[in-house]
Design a protein around this motif. Structure first.
Motif, PDB file in Angstrom:
ATOM      1  N   LEU A  59       0.835  -1.202   0.000  1.00 55.58           N
ATOM      2  CA  LEU A  59       0.000   0.000   0.000  1.00 55.58           C
ATOM      3  C   LEU A  59       0.873   1.256   0.000  1.00 55.58           C
ATOM      4  CD1 LEU A  59      -2.721   1.383   0.020  1.00 55.58           C
ATOM      5  CD2 LEU A  59      -2.809   1.033   2.504  1.00 55.58           C
ATOM      6  N   LYS A  60       1.958   1.231   0.739  1.00 54.54           N
ATOM      7  CA  LYS A  60       2.862   2.385   0.749  1.00 54.54           C
ATOM      8  C   LYS A  60       3.423   2.658  -0.639  1.00 54.54           C
ATOM      9  CE  LYS A  60       4.577   2.044   5.481  1.00 54.54           C
ATOM     10  NZ  LYS A  60       5.802   1.851   6.293  1.00 54.54           N
ATOM     11  N   VAL A  61       3.818   1.608  -1.328  1.00 57.79           N
ATOM     12  CA  VAL A  61       4.364   1.762  -2.687  1.00 57.79           C
ATOM     13  C   VAL A  61       3.305   2.330  -3.617  1.00 57.79           C
ATOM     14  CG1 VAL A  61       5.236   0.504  -4.707  1.00 57.79           C
ATOM     15  CG2 VAL A  61       6.174   0.027  -2.438  1.00 57.79           C
ATOM     16  N   ARG A  62       2.112   1.747  -3.576  1.00 56.88           N
ATOM     17  CA  ARG A  62       1.031   2.203  -4.456  1.00 56.88           C
ATOM     18  C   ARG A  62       0.623   3.643  -4.124  1.00 56.88           C
ATOM     19  NH1 ARG A  62      -3.608  -1.976  -4.449  1.00 56.88           N
ATOM     20  NH2 ARG A  62      -4.349  -0.673  -6.163  1.00 56.88           N
ATOM     21  N   ALA A  63       0.543   3.958  -2.836  1.00 55.48           N
ATOM     22  CA  ALA A  63       0.208   5.329  -2.432  1.00 55.48           C
ATOM     23  C   ALA A  63       1.300   6.292  -2.885  1.00 55.48           C
ATOM     24  CB  ALA A  63       0.010   5.404  -0.918  1.00 55.48           C
ATOM     25  N   GLY A  64       2.543   5.877  -2.771  1.00 54.21           N
ATOM     26  CA  GLY A  64       3.651   6.716  -3.225  1.00 54.21           C
ATOM     27  C   GLY A  64       3.569   7.021  -4.711  1.00 54.21           C
ATOM     28  N   GLU A  65       3.150   6.031  -5.480  1.00 47.58           N
ATOM     29  CA  GLU A  65       2.997   6.239  -6.921  1.00 47.58           C
ATOM     30  C   GLU A  65       1.881   7.240  -7.217  1.00 47.58           C
ATOM     31  OE1 GLU A  65       2.440   2.273  -8.385  1.00 47.58           O
ATOM     32  OE2 GLU A  65       4.582   1.794  -8.215  1.00 47.58           O
ATOM     33  N   GLU A  66       0.758   7.106  -6.526  1.00 46.66           N
ATOM     34  CA  GLU A  66      -0.364   8.022  -6.763  1.00 46.66           C
ATOM     35  C   GLU A  66      -0.049   9.427  -6.269  1.00 46.66           C
ATOM     36  OE1 GLU A  66      -2.468   7.095  -8.821  1.00 46.66           O
ATOM     37  OE2 GLU A  66      -2.172   4.934  -8.690  1.00 46.66           O
ATOM     38  N   ILE A  67       0.587   9.530  -5.110  1.00 48.44           N
ATOM     39  CA  ILE A  67       0.993  10.846  -4.599  1.00 48.44           C
ATOM     40  C   ILE A  67       1.960  11.498  -5.580  1.00 48.44           C
ATOM     41  CG2 ILE A  67       2.309  12.015  -2.782  1.00 48.44           C
ATOM     42  CD1 ILE A  67       1.103   9.849  -0.840  1.00 48.44           C
ATOM     43  N   SER A  68       2.883  10.712  -6.127  1.00 42.16           N
ATOM     44  CA  SER A  68       3.817  11.247  -7.120  1.00 42.16           C
ATOM     45  C   SER A  68       3.085  11.755  -8.345  1.00 42.16           C
ATOM     46  CB  SER A  68       4.837  10.178  -7.523  1.00 42.16           C
ATOM     47  OG  SER A  68       5.637   9.826  -6.417  1.00 42.16           O
ATOM     48  N   ASP A  69       2.086  11.008  -8.815  1.00 41.07           N
ATOM     49  CA  ASP A  69       1.300  11.464  -9.961  1.00 41.07           C
ATOM     50  C   ASP A  69       0.616  12.794  -9.662  1.00 41.07           C
ATOM     51  OD1 ASP A  69       1.937   9.355 -11.654  1.00 41.07           O
ATOM     52  OD2 ASP A  69       0.160   8.181 -11.106  1.00 41.07           O
ATOM     53  N   VAL A  70       0.045  12.922  -8.469  1.00 38.22           N
ATOM     54  CA  VAL A  70      -0.621  14.173  -8.082  1.00 38.22           C
ATOM     55  C   VAL A  70       0.386  15.322  -8.087  1.00 38.22           C
ATOM     56  CG1 VAL A  70      -1.722  15.370  -6.141  1.00 38.22           C
ATOM     57  CG2 VAL A  70      -2.483  13.077  -6.789  1.00 38.22           C
ATOM     58  N   ILE A  71       1.548  15.097  -7.525  1.00 36.26           N
ATOM     59  CA  ILE A  71       2.569  16.147  -7.466  1.00 36.26           C
ATOM     60  C   ILE A  71       3.069  16.496  -8.864  1.00 36.26           C
ATOM     61  CG2 ILE A  71       4.927  16.661  -6.683  1.00 36.26           C
ATOM     62  CD1 ILE A  71       4.203  14.982  -4.132  1.00 36.26           C
ATOM     63  N   LEU A  72       3.325  15.486  -9.680  1.00 33.54           N
ATOM     64  CA  LEU A  72       3.834  15.747 -11.028  1.00 33.54           C
ATOM     65  C   LEU A  72       2.820  16.496 -11.880  1.00 33.54           C
ATOM     66  CD1 LEU A  72       5.704  12.383 -11.635  1.00 33.54           C
ATOM     67  CD2 LEU A  72       6.734  14.636 -11.251  1.00 33.54           C
ATOM     68  N   TYR A  73       1.554  16.106 -11.821  1.00 25.81           N
ATOM     69  CA  TYR A  73       0.533  16.847 -12.562  1.00 25.81           C
ATOM     70  C   TYR A  73       0.395  18.266 -12.015  1.00 25.81           C
ATOM     71  CZ  TYR A  73      -1.283  13.176 -15.625  1.00 25.81           C
ATOM     72  OH  TYR A  73      -1.429  12.247 -16.614  1.00 25.81           O
ATOM     73  N   SER A  74       0.537  18.448 -10.722  1.00 28.20           N
ATOM     74  CA  SER A  74       0.473  19.792 -10.139  1.00 28.20           C
ATOM     75  C   SER A  74       1.621  20.658 -10.648  1.00 28.20           C
ATOM     76  CB  SER A  74       0.514  19.718  -8.612  1.00 28.20           C
ATOM     77  OG  SER A  74      -0.617  19.060  -8.104  1.00 28.20           O
ATOM     78  N   ILE A  75       2.803  20.093 -10.698  1.00 29.00           N
ATOM     79  CA  ILE A  75       3.966  20.827 -11.214  1.00 29.00           C
ATOM     80  C   ILE A  75       3.750  21.188 -12.680  1.00 29.00           C
ATOM     81  CG2 ILE A  75       6.421  20.634 -11.806  1.00 29.00           C
ATOM     82  CD1 ILE A  75       6.703  18.910  -9.217  1.00 29.00           C
ATOM     83  N   ARG A  76       3.255  20.238 -13.456  1.00 25.00           N
ATOM     84  CA  ARG A  76       3.020  20.474 -14.883  1.00 25.00           C
ATOM     85  C   ARG A  76       1.972  21.563 -15.079  1.00 25.00           C
ATOM     86  NH1 ARG A  76       5.170  21.011 -19.464  1.00 25.00           N
ATOM     87  NH2 ARG A  76       4.144  20.049 -21.227  1.00 25.00           N
TER      88      ARG A  76
END
Length: 115
Positions: A59-76
């Motif tokens: 779950l930590k790995v999967r959550a990390g991936e989704e959190i990263s997607d949120v951050i990357l889209y926010s940066i973009r």
């Protein structure tokens, strides 16, 4: 160069190399950001409070991936709107400190209008 600027430049290149600039506008990026946030919510949707507070490694790995997607889209999205995230975050945290002074907000889960 801040970490945000580093990732902004990476994402510019990533999108450019794939000819995705045509799709990266604020409307599409905000929708993608919402989808990724929803995917993060979905991971925790049916967990108990205890399970959510003590996630297993998968779950930590999967959550990390989704959190990263949120951050990357926010940066973009910030890049496409010409927003300097370092300045925006500094401004917003100052606003939050003013809205939620420690002496009024400590230990409470209330909106600033209710303090």
């Amino acid at each position: 160069m801040s970490e945000f600027q580093k990732w902004r430049d990476y994402l510019r290149g990533f999108a450019g190399d794939r000819d995705w600039e045509q799709f990266h506008n604020p409307k599409n990026l905000s929708m993608a950001l919402s989808v990724e946030a929803g995917e993060l919510v979905e991971l925790f949707q049916w967990l108990s409070l205890e399970q959510a507070a003590n996630p297993n490694e998968e779950l930590k790995v999967r959550a990390g991936e989704e959190i990263s997607d949120v951050i990357l889209y926010s940066i973009r999205m910030a890049d496409k709107l010409g927003i300097d995230l370092d300045s925006a975050i500094a401004r917003k945290t100052k606003i939050n400190e003013e809205k939620y002074p420690i002496e009024k907000a400590k230990g409470l889960a209330k909106k600033y209008t209710e303090l």
